[in-house]
Design a protein around this motif. Structure first.
Motif, PDB file in Angstrom:
ATOM      1  N   GLU A   1      84.745 -16.050  -2.069  1.00 49.54           N
ATOM      2  CA  GLU A   1      85.301 -16.664  -0.864  1.00 49.54           C
ATOM      3  C   GLU A   1      84.264 -16.679   0.250  1.00 49.54           C
ATOM      4  OE1 GLU A   1      87.746 -18.493   1.892  1.00 49.54           O
ATOM      5  OE2 GLU A   1      87.751 -18.440  -0.301  1.00 49.54           O
ATOM      6  N   ARG A   2      83.469 -15.638   0.375  1.00 50.98           N
ATOM      7  CA  ARG A   2      82.417 -15.619   1.398  1.00 50.98           C
ATOM      8  C   ARG A   2      81.366 -16.688   1.105  1.00 50.98           C
ATOM      9  NH1 ARG A   2      83.019 -10.125   0.837  1.00 50.98           N
ATOM     10  NH2 ARG A   2      81.032  -9.781  -0.216  1.00 50.98           N
ATOM     11  N   VAL A   3      81.036 -16.862  -0.174  1.00 51.89           N
ATOM     12  CA  VAL A   3      80.090 -17.917  -0.543  1.00 51.89           C
ATOM     13  C   VAL A   3      80.656 -19.282  -0.168  1.00 51.89           C
ATOM     14  CG1 VAL A   3      78.998 -19.117  -2.486  1.00 51.89           C
ATOM     15  CG2 VAL A   3      78.958 -16.618  -2.381  1.00 51.89           C
ATOM     16  N   ARG A   4      81.922 -19.506  -0.473  1.00 47.91           N
ATOM     17  CA  ARG A   4      82.554 -20.794  -0.160  1.00 47.91           C
ATOM     18  C   ARG A   4      82.531 -21.063   1.343  1.00 47.91           C
ATOM     19  NH1 ARG A   4      87.147 -23.230   1.422  1.00 47.91           N
ATOM     20  NH2 ARG A   4      88.069 -21.250   2.073  1.00 47.91           N
ATOM     21  N   GLN A   5      82.852 -20.045   2.127  1.00 47.49           N
ATOM     22  CA  GLN A   5      82.874 -20.215   3.575  1.00 47.49           C
ATOM     23  C   GLN A   5      81.482 -20.497   4.129  1.00 47.49           C
ATOM     24  OE1 GLN A   5      84.724 -16.633   5.029  1.00 47.49           O
ATOM     25  NE2 GLN A   5      86.790 -17.271   4.439  1.00 47.49           N
ATOM     26  N   LEU A   6      80.481 -19.813   3.594  1.00 48.82           N
ATOM     27  CA  LEU A   6      79.114 -20.052   4.036  1.00 48.82           C
ATOM     28  C   LEU A   6      78.652 -21.462   3.691  1.00 48.82           C
ATOM     29  CD1 LEU A   6      77.382 -16.672   3.143  1.00 48.82           C
ATOM     30  CD2 LEU A   6      77.563 -17.671   5.420  1.00 48.82           C
TER      31      LEU A   6
ATOM     32  N   LEU B   1      69.145 -31.913  -4.024  1.00 46.76           N
ATOM     33  CA  LEU B   1      68.319 -30.718  -3.863  1.00 46.76           C
ATOM     34  C   LEU B   1      68.718 -29.954  -2.605  1.00 46.76           C
ATOM     35  CD1 LEU B   1      66.015 -28.994  -4.957  1.00 46.76           C
ATOM     36  CD2 LEU B   1      64.423 -30.447  -3.677  1.00 46.76           C
ATOM     37  N   LEU B   2      69.035 -30.675  -1.535  1.00 45.22           N
ATOM     38  CA  LEU B   2      69.478 -30.017  -0.307  1.00 45.22           C
ATOM     39  C   LEU B   2      70.789 -29.270  -0.542  1.00 45.22           C
ATOM     40  CD1 LEU B   2      69.227 -29.431   2.704  1.00 45.22           C
ATOM     41  CD2 LEU B   2      70.346 -31.634   3.152  1.00 45.22           C
ATOM     42  N   ALA B   3      71.738 -29.905  -1.226  1.00 42.48           N
ATOM     43  CA  ALA B   3      73.020 -29.254  -1.518  1.00 42.48           C
ATOM     44  C   ALA B   3      72.822 -28.010  -2.379  1.00 42.48           C
ATOM     45  CB  ALA B   3      73.960 -30.234  -2.214  1.00 42.48           C
ATOM     46  N   THR B   4      71.915 -28.106  -3.349  1.00 48.49           N
ATOM     47  CA  THR B   4      71.633 -26.949  -4.202  1.00 48.49           C
ATOM     48  C   THR B   4      71.043 -25.807  -3.388  1.00 48.49           C
ATOM     49  OG1 THR B   4      71.269 -28.348  -6.148  1.00 48.49           O
ATOM     50  CG2 THR B   4      70.306 -26.139  -6.192  1.00 48.49           C
ATOM     51  N   SER B   5      70.131 -26.127  -2.490  1.00 51.96           N
ATOM     52  CA  SER B   5      69.502 -25.081  -1.678  1.00 51.96           C
ATOM     53  C   SER B   5      70.523 -24.428  -0.751  1.00 51.96           C
ATOM     54  CB  SER B   5      68.330 -25.655  -0.873  1.00 51.96           C
ATOM     55  OG  SER B   5      68.780 -26.512   0.158  1.00 51.96           O
ATOM     56  N   ILE B   6      71.448 -25.200  -0.218  1.00 58.37           N
ATOM     57  CA  ILE B   6      72.492 -24.639   0.646  1.00 58.37           C
ATOM     58  C   ILE B   6      73.409 -23.721  -0.159  1.00 58.37           C
ATOM     59  CG2 ILE B   6      74.551 -25.221   1.991  1.00 58.37           C
ATOM     60  CD1 ILE B   6      73.030 -27.751   2.908  1.00 58.37           C
ATOM     61  N   SER B   7      73.789 -24.159  -1.354  1.00 62.94           N
ATOM     62  CA  SER B   7      74.661 -23.340  -2.209  1.00 62.94           C
ATOM     63  C   SER B   7      73.980 -22.032  -2.590  1.00 62.94           C
ATOM     64  CB  SER B   7      75.033 -24.116  -3.477  1.00 62.94           C
ATOM     65  OG  SER B   7      75.717 -25.299  -3.168  1.00 62.94           O
TER      66      SER B   7
ATOM     67  N   GLN C   1      71.516 -20.580  -1.035  1.00 63.76           N
ATOM     68  CA  GLN C   1      71.327 -19.731   0.142  1.00 63.76           C
ATOM     69  C   GLN C   1      72.601 -18.958   0.453  1.00 63.76           C
ATOM     70  OE1 GLN C   1      68.439 -19.115   1.969  1.00 63.76           O
ATOM     71  NE2 GLN C   1      69.782 -17.478   2.712  1.00 63.76           N
ATOM     72  N   ALA C   2      73.754 -19.595   0.264  1.00 59.40           N
ATOM     73  CA  ALA C   2      75.027 -18.904   0.479  1.00 59.40           C
ATOM     74  C   ALA C   2      75.179 -17.754  -0.513  1.00 59.40           C
ATOM     75  CB  ALA C   2      76.181 -19.882   0.346  1.00 59.40           C
ATOM     76  N   LEU C   3      74.855 -18.012  -1.779  1.00 61.78           N
ATOM     77  CA  LEU C   3      74.902 -16.951  -2.787  1.00 61.78           C
ATOM     78  C   LEU C   3      73.938 -15.818  -2.451  1.00 61.78           C
ATOM     79  CD1 LEU C   3      75.005 -19.167  -5.991  1.00 61.78           C
ATOM     80  CD2 LEU C   3      76.763 -17.514  -5.351  1.00 61.78           C
ATOM     81  N   LEU C   4      72.744 -16.201  -2.010  1.00 64.28           N
ATOM     82  CA  LEU C   4      71.732 -15.203  -1.684  1.00 64.28           C
ATOM     83  C   LEU C   4      72.169 -14.346  -0.497  1.00 64.28           C
ATOM     84  CD1 LEU C   4      68.812 -14.382  -2.543  1.00 64.28           C
ATOM     85  CD2 LEU C   4      68.023 -15.816  -0.661  1.00 64.28           C
ATOM     86  N   THR C   5      72.775 -14.979   0.490  1.00 68.54           N
ATOM     87  CA  THR C   5      73.232 -14.241   1.668  1.00 68.54           C
ATOM     88  C   THR C   5      74.268 -13.194   1.287  1.00 68.54           C
ATOM     89  OG1 THR C   5      72.798 -16.131   3.119  1.00 68.54           O
ATOM     90  CG2 THR C   5      74.337 -14.467   3.926  1.00 68.54           C
ATOM     91  N   VAL C   6      75.193 -13.572   0.408  1.00 75.67           N
ATOM     92  CA  VAL C   6      76.213 -12.618  -0.041  1.00 75.67           C
ATOM     93  C   VAL C   6      75.576 -11.524  -0.894  1.00 75.67           C
ATOM     94  CG1 VAL C   6      78.292 -12.341  -1.447  1.00 75.67           C
ATOM     95  CG2 VAL C   6      78.086 -14.282   0.130  1.00 75.67           C
ATOM     96  N   ALA C   7      74.677 -11.919  -1.796  1.00 80.34           N
ATOM     97  CA  ALA C   7      74.018 -10.922  -2.640  1.00 80.34           C
ATOM     98  C   ALA C   7      73.173  -9.971  -1.812  1.00 80.34           C
ATOM     99  CB  ALA C   7      73.141 -11.620  -3.680  1.00 80.34           C
ATOM    100  N   ASP C   8      72.564 -10.495  -0.746  1.00 81.31           N
ATOM    101  CA  ASP C   8      71.692  -9.679   0.081  1.00 81.31           C
ATOM    102  C   ASP C   8      72.473  -8.652   0.899  1.00 81.31           C
ATOM    103  OD1 ASP C   8      69.006  -9.141   0.713  1.00 81.31           O
ATOM    104  OD2 ASP C   8      69.266 -10.063   2.684  1.00 81.31           O
ATOM    105  N   SER C   9      73.789  -8.828   0.949  1.00 80.35           N
ATOM    106  CA  SER C   9      74.615  -7.834   1.637  1.00 80.35           C
ATOM    107  C   SER C   9      74.854  -6.625   0.733  1.00 80.35           C
ATOM    108  CB  SER C   9      75.953  -8.448   2.050  1.00 80.35           C
ATOM    109  OG  SER C   9      76.754  -8.726   0.908  1.00 80.35           O
ATOM    110  N   HIS C  10      74.265  -6.681  -0.500  1.00 82.01           N
ATOM    111  CA  HIS C  10      74.356  -5.597  -1.480  1.00 82.01           C
ATOM    112  C   HIS C  10      75.792  -5.373  -1.957  1.00 82.01           C
ATOM    113  CE1 HIS C  10      70.188  -4.784  -0.899  1.00 82.01           C
ATOM    114  NE2 HIS C  10      70.363  -4.519   0.368  1.00 82.01           N
TER     115      HIS C  10
END
Length: 259
Positions: free
Chosen positions: A170-175, A194-200, A202-211
């Motif tokens: 859900e956090r990924v979807r919201q991002l 490619l832009l859409a892929t990078s945004i998706s 980045q959202a996954l990375l942001t959530v993963a980076d929250s550990h």
């Protein structure tokens, strides 16, 4: 404005500056730019830039976003920069522009006029910038992104720290929704994809980076960071490549239609 919001704003400005040069209406351009949450206006960063551009200088009230239109029309191709500590390519080695761009995580260089526009606290600040950092081609950026996604997946799976949850999804979807970019209608499909892929990603990375993983000690958390860092760089470069391809195509629309 958050760093991610500044990246979205700079991405929007770069693409719509090209669309403006390619024949889009001023109303469409300003709607897109203002829709990127930059509604506090435009100001020159120095008195020298104020004289050069006609924009209000430091300490003066900002001009409306329409003041960007002459700069974008005459500015040549826009180049998206996504600087971070350790990579200042496309920026001076020091100075106010570099500090502002690092704080924002993004800047747009107008290569034909050697101006740089940075989203700062809801307004656009205009600097001088003669440095350049051309983006990779779409195919090269796509291949690099694929390689880094596969490598990070293998690393995280091997460490047994990868985990998904309903909350994380859900956090990924919201991002993804929050960071979506309103692209010009003539944006090439390959660049949009490619832009859409990078945004998706980045959202996954942001959530993963929250550990939000099974990593339970500092060693494992450091290993996660090491696995994700090259992917973060590949995501930045994919966005830059997508924008560069979009700028190249969009700015040429008027020329092609006039032939």
């Amino acid at each position: 404005m958050s760093m991610s919001g500044a990246v979205r704003a700079a991405t929007t400005l770069a693409l719509w500056s090209a669309a403006w040069r390619g024949g889009s209406s001023p109303d469409d351009v300003l709607t897109a730019i203002d829709g990127a949450d930059q509604r506090a206006g435009v100001r020159a960063a120095t008195d020298e830039i104020a004289v050069m551009t006609g924009l209000p200088g430091p300490g003066s009230p900002t001009a409306g976003s329409a003041a960007l239109l002459p700069l974008l029309r005459a500015g040549g191709d826009a180049e998206l920069l996504l600087p971070y500590p350790g990579d200042l390519r496309g920026l001076p080695t020091s100075g106010e522009l570099t500090i502002a761009a690092l704080d924002a995580g993004a800047a747009v260089t107008l290569t034909g006029s050697s101006l740089a526009v940075v989203p700062v606290n809801g307004h656009w600040r205009v600097f001088g910038n003669h440095a350049r950092h051309p983006a990779d081609g779409v195919a090269q950026a796509h291949d690099r992104l694929d390689d880094e996604v596969a490598r990070a997946t293998r690393s995280l799976t091997g460490m047994d720290v990868a985990r998904q949850s309903d909350g994380a999804r859900e956090r990924v979807r919201q991002l993804m929704l929050a960071e979506a970019v309103a692209t010009p209608p003539a944006m090439p499909r390959v660049a949009s994809s490619l832009l859409a892929t990078s945004i998706s990603l980045q959202a996954l990375l942001t959530v993963a980076d929250s550990h939000d993983t099974n990593a339970v000690n500092l060693y494992q958390m450091a290993a996660v960071d090491d696995a994700l860092r090259p992917l973060a760089i590949a995501i930045r470069e994919a966005r830059r490549a997508a924008v560069a391809a979009g700028v190249h195509a969009l700015a040429g629309t008027r020329l092609r239609e006039s032939r």
